[in-house]
Design an enzyme around this catalytic site. Structure first.
Site, short mmCIF file in Angstrom:
data_model
loop_
_atom_site.label_atom_id
_atom_site.label_comp_id
_atom_site.label_asym_id
_atom_site.label_seq_id
_atom_site.Cartn_x
_atom_site.Cartn_y
_atom_site.Cartn_z
N HIS A 86 -74.93 -90.55 -33.52
CA HIS A 86 -74.43 -89.00 -33.11
C HIS A 86 -75.19 -87.96 -34.02
O HIS A 86 -75.31 -86.81 -33.53
CB HIS A 86 -72.74 -88.88 -33.80
CG HIS A 86 -72.06 -89.65 -32.88
ND1 HIS A 86 -71.34 -90.87 -33.54
CD2 HIS A 86 -71.27 -89.60 -31.82
CE1 HIS A 86 -70.66 -91.43 -32.80
NE2 HIS A 86 -70.46 -90.63 -31.47
N GLN A 110 -73.21 -92.24 -18.00
CA GLN A 110 -72.45 -91.02 -18.28
C GLN A 110 -73.39 -89.84 -18.26
O GLN A 110 -72.97 -88.58 -17.81
CB GLN A 110 -71.79 -91.12 -19.81
CG GLN A 110 -71.14 -89.85 -20.40
CD GLN A 110 -70.54 -90.24 -21.75
OE1 GLN A 110 -69.41 -90.55 -21.71
NE2 GLN A 110 -71.04 -89.77 -22.65
#
Ligand code: PAF
Length: 280
Positions: free
Chosen positions: A37, A155
């Site tokens: 992240h 995704q």
């Protein structure tokens, strides 16, 4: 870093930023943050003036209640990491307030073709849940650039298509998968692995590398290569949902004529499901 829960305040703060001529970067997450992240945050910071991160464990994208319940929630530690990473605003809405209506009455987004196989087949409703939450977040944040990880490759492709198909005014950027020293792709789910499972887990990436190498060296009987790869995974102790060689553009099964290829796999170790992929 400001941390807020309310959509109205989010809009007011971001209006002030863009009114002052600042470009907005956005990294949507479900929290339990790791180096993967943070690499997205760094990219967003490099490309824009003001970075927003959202943390929201989106119930719409879970196909199993036990998976949603077990998802690690670590908001305080996440906020500390984001503050240190130079994020301007953390949007962490209350789960009960985020959607304006109940799940079965909510407007949904469905992106066809690219979502039909692989994760889409294994987890019914998952991609519609992701597309719906990402569209809502884009409308609230109105970012110039949003950054997603390549680990969730299907995704990423779906979001790129949604943005093009719906004319959303946001540029999608992606960052390569961040791996542990032994090759295991970083994921919030890794923390659920037992010690013995954690030892087995890097084999997933090793098998992907082997399969990609066979293809790179000219192997074109993709279905046979896939079943050999799946066999290697099973002998490494995994239960295999799929291992497939696909066209990197629309994630349809690759044929000998295709040139842009990707190998994708989803496996189970005990109760933990891992996904990974590798471009050829
Ligand atoms: O990749 C994720 O963490 C989630 O699917 C996302 C994009 C934040 C939507 O909930």
């Amino acid at each position: 870093m400001q941390q807020i829960k309310e959509a109205r305040r989010l809009r007011a703060l971001l209006k002030a930023q863009s009114g002052a001529g600042k470009s907005i970067g956005f990294v949507p997450t479900m929290g339990n943050l790791h180096e993967g992240h943070l690499s997205l945050v760094r990219r967003a910071r490099a490309l824009t003036d003001f970075v927003v991160v959202s943390i929201f464990v989106n119930p719409l994208q879970f196909d199993r209640q036990d998976d949603l319940d077990a998802y690690p929630r670590t908001l305080e530690a996440d906020a500390r990491l984001l503050e240190r990473a130079g994020v301007g605003l953390l949007y962490a809405p209350d789960p009960d307030d985020f959607y304006p209506d109940e799940a079965d009455r909510l407007t949904r987004i469905d992106v066809p073709v690219v979502t039909e196989r692989l994760e889409g087949a294994a987890r019914p409703g998952h991609f519609s849940g992701v597309a719906t939450v990402v569209a809502r977040l884009f409308n609230l944040v109105q970012p110039d650039i949003a950054v997603f990880g390549e680990k969730d490759y299907q995704q990423l492709r779906m979001i790129e298509k949604m943005v093009v198909d719906l004319g959303m005014p946001v540029t999608i950027m992606s960052e390569p998968t961040v791996r542990e020293a032994d090759g295991l792709a970083m994921s919030s789910r890794n923390s659920r692995l037992s010690e013995a499972e954690r030892e087995k887990a890097p084999r997933l990436y090793e098998v992907l590398k082997k399969v990609a190498e066979v293809v790179r060296l000219g192997g074109r009987d993709f279905r046979k290569i896939e079943s050999k790869g799946a066999e290697l995974l099973r002998s490494g102790g995994f239960r295999v949902d799929y291992l497939e060689i696909c066209r990197a553009t629309d994630l349809q099964p690759a044929t000998g004529r295709d040139t842009e290829l990707i190998v994708l796999a989803a496996v189970w170790l005990g109760n933990t499901r891992l996904i990974d992929n590798l471009r050829v």
